[in-house]
Design a protein around this motif. Structure first.
Motif, PDB file in Angstrom:
ATOM      1  N   ARG A 223      40.315  57.048  68.711  1.00 23.67           N
ATOM      2  CA  ARG A 223      39.654  56.912  67.419  1.00 23.67           C
ATOM      3  C   ARG A 223      38.190  56.532  67.662  1.00 23.67           C
ATOM      4  O   ARG A 223      37.892  55.718  68.547  1.00 23.67           O
ATOM      5  CB  ARG A 223      40.321  55.828  66.575  1.00 23.67           C
ATOM      6  N   GLN A 225      36.393  54.607  66.017  1.00 25.77           N
ATOM      7  CA  GLN A 225      36.156  53.176  65.768  1.00 25.77           C
ATOM      8  C   GLN A 225      36.278  52.351  67.035  1.00 25.77           C
ATOM      9  O   GLN A 225      35.685  51.281  67.152  1.00 25.77           O
ATOM     10  CB  GLN A 225      37.147  52.637  64.729  1.00 25.77           C
ATOM     11  N   GLU A 228      33.134  51.302  68.850  1.00 31.37           N
ATOM     12  CA  GLU A 228      32.313  50.265  68.236  1.00 31.37           C
ATOM     13  C   GLU A 228      32.543  48.905  68.876  1.00 31.37           C
ATOM     14  O   GLU A 228      31.732  47.992  68.718  1.00 31.37           O
ATOM     15  CB  GLU A 228      32.612  50.197  66.736  1.00 31.37           C
ATOM     16  N   ALA A 255      40.235  46.305  69.324  1.00 26.60           N
ATOM     17  CA  ALA A 255      40.254  46.834  67.955  1.00 26.60           C
ATOM     18  C   ALA A 255      41.631  46.703  67.311  1.00 26.60           C
ATOM     19  O   ALA A 255      41.793  46.990  66.126  1.00 26.60           O
ATOM     20  CB  ALA A 255      39.816  48.298  67.950  1.00 26.60           C
ATOM     21  N   LYS A 300      41.377  56.089  58.634  1.00 30.00           N
ATOM     22  CA  LYS A 300      40.815  54.793  58.227  1.00 30.00           C
ATOM     23  C   LYS A 300      41.761  53.628  58.491  1.00 30.00           C
ATOM     24  O   LYS A 300      41.654  52.575  57.881  1.00 30.00           O
ATOM     25  CB  LYS A 300      40.478  54.824  56.724  1.00 30.00           C
ATOM     26  N   GLN A 302      43.404  50.363  59.982  1.00 29.36           N
ATOM     27  CA  GLN A 302      42.973  49.147  60.662  1.00 29.36           C
ATOM     28  C   GLN A 302      43.967  48.801  61.764  1.00 29.36           C
ATOM     29  O   GLN A 302      45.163  49.028  61.628  1.00 29.36           O
ATOM     30  CB  GLN A 302      42.873  47.988  59.671  1.00 29.36           C
TER      31      GLN A 302
END
Length: 340
Positions: A223, A225, A228, A255, A300, A302
């Motif tokens: 992913r 994300q 990051e 993450a 999206k 989490q």
């Protein structure tokens, strides 16, 4: 002097019609030295198998990481003749794998990013199989098309361990393709697996949905994300060192995402020597006409909470790192073998 208005100001938002990017760093400084003598044909197997097997919602970034003239010319010709390759980034020096990868990661917006070495043979349906794991296990953040039966021992599976343990998803299952695992072990020149690892592996199972626990990173889909969570500064290592841990493995765990693999082997590690089996396997690959799984993947999601990550780390050290408790726990899951 500036005359008129820049037309891009009317449409500032960066958007793309693709959702999966593949990043391939390439470092072949010459084709004469023993180590690199056969790297060029291996690279061709890799890139041509990739182009044949990706779906239509994919774009490819190739990083020319200080390659020799012959390889540089080939990469330019390949980009010109393949619309799927929309980026060819040239560096006169070898930036190292991680820095090369991040040069593309930071300049693209696709939610799924596959990072691959330049000596991987991609087989049919690898992308669909990997994306299905993201669909079946939405908290997955890192998925490989090749399972690694010893990857549960990794230091960066705390989030995965917590999720599997608390939700009672762990079990041992029969290895789908032991011959492919044997071939992988031979290709890296290291005895990574023992006898039992060709027969059983630890998996997560949610009803009929299955994924192997843990994965390596010679080819892996992540992913966006996850990146990051990586350090903000470039890696000081060209290869090895702490770079993979800090920039790939650690960020996924931090993450709160799962680290998984497909049950079957959908890719082969080629190494740096051409072997007789490679061409027949390449010739068996057919071009994909798929448009992927974009409508079914939740981009999206989490990861698990920080508190759960801490519990996972404690539980992992207590159970998996402790030989006595690990054997008791694995026995409860159907595995009673000293090599596990």
């Amino acid at each position: 002097m500036r005359i008129g208005s820049n037309p891009t100001k009317a449409n500032k938002q960066l958007v793309t019609s693709f959702y999966h990017r593949v990043i391939v760093p390439v470092y072949i400084p010459n084709t004469e030295e023993d180590y690199f003598k056969e790297a060029f044909p291996i690279l061709k197997y890799c890139l041509q198998s990739l182009l044949k097997t990706v779906h239509q919602k994919t774009r490819v970034s190739i990083i020319n990481n200080g390659c020799c003239d012959d390889v540089t010319t080939y990469l330019k010709e390949l980009k010109t003749s393949n619309v799927i390759i929309d980026q060819l980034l040239d560096s006169d020096i070898n930036l190292g794998k991680i820095n090369a990868v991040y040069s593309a990661v930071k300049s693209n917006v696709e939610p799924l990013i596959t990072v691959t070495d330049a000596d991987v043979l991609f087989l049919n349906n690898w992308q669909e199989a990997v994306e299905k794991v993201f669909i079946d296990f939405p908290k997955a953040g890192m998925v490989a098309p090749v399972p690694a039966p010893v990857a549960y021992k990794s230091s960066f599976v705390n989030s995965t361990f917590y999720y599997g343990f608390v939700n009672r998803l762990f079990k041992f299952d029969t290895v789908v393709n032991p011959d492919a695992l044997q071939q992988f072990q031979e290709s890296i020149g290291t005895q990574l697996f023992k006898g039992i690892h060709f027969k059983k592996y630890l998996i997560l199972q949610k009803r009929e949905k299955k994924a192997a626990m843990g994965c390596g990173h010679f080819v892996v889909t992540m992913r966006s994300q996850v990146f990051e969570k990586a350090p903000p500064r470039p890696s000081q290592f060209k290869i090895g060192g702490e770079s993979l841990k800090k920039y790939i493995d650690g960020p996924n765990d931090a993450a709160g995402y799962l680290r998984l693999a497909t049950m079957d082997c959908y890719a082969r590690h080629l190494g740096n020597k051409e072997e007789p089996w490679m061409k027949p396997m390449f010739d068996s690959i057919v071009s994909s006409d798929s448009f992927g799984n974009e409508q079914d993947i939740d981009f999206k999601v989490q990861g698990i909470s920080k508190f759960s990550q801490i519990l996972g780390k404690v539980g992992y050290k207590l159970i998996i790192r402790n030989d006595f408790l690990r054997r008791i726990y694995f026995r409860s899951k159907g595995m009673n073998h000293p090599e596990f």
